[in-house]
Design a protein around this motif. Sequence first.
Motif, PDB file in Angstrom:
ATOM      1  N   UNK A  80       0.860  -1.188   0.000  1.00 46.67           N
ATOM      2  CA  UNK A  80       0.000   0.000   0.000  1.00 46.67           C
ATOM      3  C   UNK A  80       0.892   1.233   0.000  1.00 46.67           C
ATOM      4  N   UNK A  81       0.352   2.318  -0.501  1.00 48.50           N
ATOM      5  CA  UNK A  81       1.085   3.583  -0.497  1.00 48.50           C
ATOM      6  C   UNK A  81       0.787   4.393   0.756  1.00 48.50           C
ATOM      7  N   UNK A  82      -0.453   4.271   1.225  1.00 49.49           N
ATOM      8  CA  UNK A  82      -0.918   5.027   2.392  1.00 49.49           C
ATOM      9  C   UNK A  82      -1.692   4.090   3.304  1.00 49.49           C
ATOM     10  N   UNK A  83      -1.541   4.286   4.617  1.00 49.01           N
ATOM     11  CA  UNK A  83      -2.320   3.544   5.609  1.00 49.01           C
ATOM     12  C   UNK A  83      -3.162   4.548   6.390  1.00 49.01           C
ATOM     13  N   UNK A  84      -4.468   4.274   6.495  1.00 48.48           N
ATOM     14  CA  UNK A  84      -5.414   5.204   7.117  1.00 48.48           C
ATOM     15  C   UNK A  84      -6.259   4.394   8.115  1.00 48.48           C
ATOM     16  N   UNK A  85      -5.908   4.439   9.403  1.00 51.17           N
ATOM     17  CA  UNK A  85      -6.489   3.520  10.382  1.00 51.17           C
ATOM     18  C   UNK A  85      -6.819   4.216  11.708  1.00 51.17           C
ATOM     19  N   UNK A  86      -7.179   3.426  12.730  1.00 53.78           N
ATOM     20  CA  UNK A  86      -7.580   4.020  14.009  1.00 53.78           C
ATOM     21  C   UNK A  86      -7.162   3.177  15.211  1.00 53.78           C
ATOM     22  N   UNK A  87      -5.868   3.079  15.412  1.00 58.51           N
ATOM     23  CA  UNK A  87      -5.316   2.441  16.606  1.00 58.51           C
ATOM     24  C   UNK A  87      -3.984   3.127  16.882  1.00 58.51           C
ATOM     25  N   UNK A  88      -4.021   4.192  17.683  1.00 52.98           N
ATOM     26  CA  UNK A  88      -2.855   5.057  17.860  1.00 52.98           C
ATOM     27  C   UNK A  88      -1.610   4.291  18.289  1.00 52.98           C
ATOM     28  N   UNK A  89      -1.756   3.385  19.251  1.00 56.96           N
ATOM     29  CA  UNK A  89      -0.593   2.635  19.743  1.00 56.96           C
ATOM     30  C   UNK A  89       0.028   1.806  18.618  1.00 56.96           C
ATOM     31  N   UNK A  90      -0.816   1.138  17.835  1.00 56.05           N
ATOM     32  CA  UNK A  90      -0.324   0.320  16.734  1.00 56.05           C
ATOM     33  C   UNK A  90       0.289   1.183  15.630  1.00 56.05           C
ATOM     34  N   UNK A  91      -0.285   2.365  15.413  1.00 59.40           N
ATOM     35  CA  UNK A  91       0.245   3.278  14.401  1.00 59.40           C
ATOM     36  C   UNK A  91       1.621   3.803  14.816  1.00 59.40           C
ATOM     37  N   UNK A  92       1.764   4.147  16.087  1.00 61.44           N
ATOM     38  CA  UNK A  92       3.058   4.639  16.574  1.00 61.44           C
ATOM     39  C   UNK A  92       4.129   3.547  16.488  1.00 61.44           C
ATOM     40  N   UNK A  93       3.727   2.308  16.727  1.00 60.19           N
ATOM     41  CA  UNK A  93       4.652   1.182  16.577  1.00 60.19           C
ATOM     42  C   UNK A  93       5.080   1.040  15.118  1.00 60.19           C
ATOM     43  N   UNK A  94       4.139   1.226  14.204  1.00 56.24           N
ATOM     44  CA  UNK A  94       4.398   1.169  12.764  1.00 56.24           C
ATOM     45  C   UNK A  94       5.473   2.193  12.384  1.00 56.24           C
ATOM     46  N   UNK A  95       5.345   3.392  12.932  1.00 59.74           N
ATOM     47  CA  UNK A  95       6.321   4.453  12.672  1.00 59.74           C
ATOM     48  C   UNK A  95       7.670   4.103  13.301  1.00 59.74           C
ATOM     49  N   UNK A  96       7.649   3.652  14.545  1.00 59.13           N
ATOM     50  CA  UNK A  96       8.889   3.323  15.247  1.00 59.13           C
ATOM     51  C   UNK A  96       9.655   2.180  14.577  1.00 59.13           C
ATOM     52  N   UNK A  97       8.928   1.297  13.915  1.00 57.99           N
ATOM     53  CA  UNK A  97       9.561   0.191  13.195  1.00 57.99           C
ATOM     54  C   UNK A  97      10.150   0.624  11.857  1.00 57.99           C
ATOM     55  N   UNK A  98       9.894   1.878  11.480  1.00 57.21           N
ATOM     56  CA  UNK A  98      10.473   2.406  10.245  1.00 57.21           C
ATOM     57  C   UNK A  98       9.626   2.227   9.003  1.00 57.21           C
ATOM     58  N   UNK A  99       8.366   1.817   9.177  1.00 59.71           N
ATOM     59  CA  UNK A  99       7.502   1.617   8.011  1.00 59.71           C
ATOM     60  C   UNK A  99       6.853   2.916   7.543  1.00 59.71           C
ATOM     61  N   UNK A 100       6.955   3.961   8.345  1.00 58.61           N
ATOM     62  CA  UNK A 100       6.478   5.296   7.971  1.00 58.61           C
ATOM     63  C   UNK A 100       7.318   6.309   8.737  1.00 58.61           C
TER      64      UNK A 100
END
Length: 276
Positions: A80-100
């Motif tokens: 996917x090019x963009x992820x648009x979701x609603x789970x802040x903790x999981x989203x922050x983990x996504x960023x911390x893992x380097x995926x965004x």
Amino acid sequence: MLKTSFLRHLSASLTFICIGIFSTHAIAQKSIVVSSTTSTEQSGLFGHILPVFQKKTGIDVKVVAVGTGQALDIGRRGDADVVFVHDKAAEEKFVNEGYADKRIEVMYNDFVLIGPKSDPAKISGGKDIKVALQKIADSKSTFTTRGDKSGTHAAELRYWKDAGVDVSSDPAWYKNTGSGMGPALNTASGMNAYILSDRATWLTFKNRGDLAILVEGDSKLFNQYGVMLVSPNKYPQVKKVEGQAFIDWLISKEGQDTIGSYKVAGEQSFFPNARK
């Protein structure tokens, strides 16, 4: 003479075909894939906002609507090019893992606790989700869960934990559907069961049967949505320009106004709150 004319006609035809192929290719390239939640799709929000965005930019948005956990996994695979979701903790983990590189807040609504009007757990009119879930567990009233690692499912599990109720052992009254919000609501309607839903999907849900909103208004039921561009450094195939254009539009005045203008039965479904 006839041969020359034929060759000129053939050359012109081939030129037209080549131009058509390249034009079609260019148009096809001007699109993005957005992995998002079933709530943004099934609520009708995308059907409302995407035509406005496409008309403005010429960019086609292809939505893959799944639970938030699955939507993030699609991003992790670079599909996917963009992820648009609603789970802040999981989203922050996504960023911390380097995926965004970053997460941007876009809008919010709230969760509501739905249940049968007969209300065997006696929770109707309450505003405390913790107390309501304790009463459901104590009365062993049937509760339907999505069980799909979605943002709604993650929120529900947090509420059970806060209520001191262990549902990990799948007690008999706790029914796991493993499905999206719409199908899970259908199951709850058929079983006359309690269920947690985002308000927007509930507003568009037609097969309500004997179900109604019984608990709402608790600040813990706040439901924030965030958007992220999948890292083009990690996945070179990510359409950075088009994906960023979509994000920039979502948080622009036009995008925010378009989100805020979406209503179901006269009721606003999502509330824009982008922070630039």
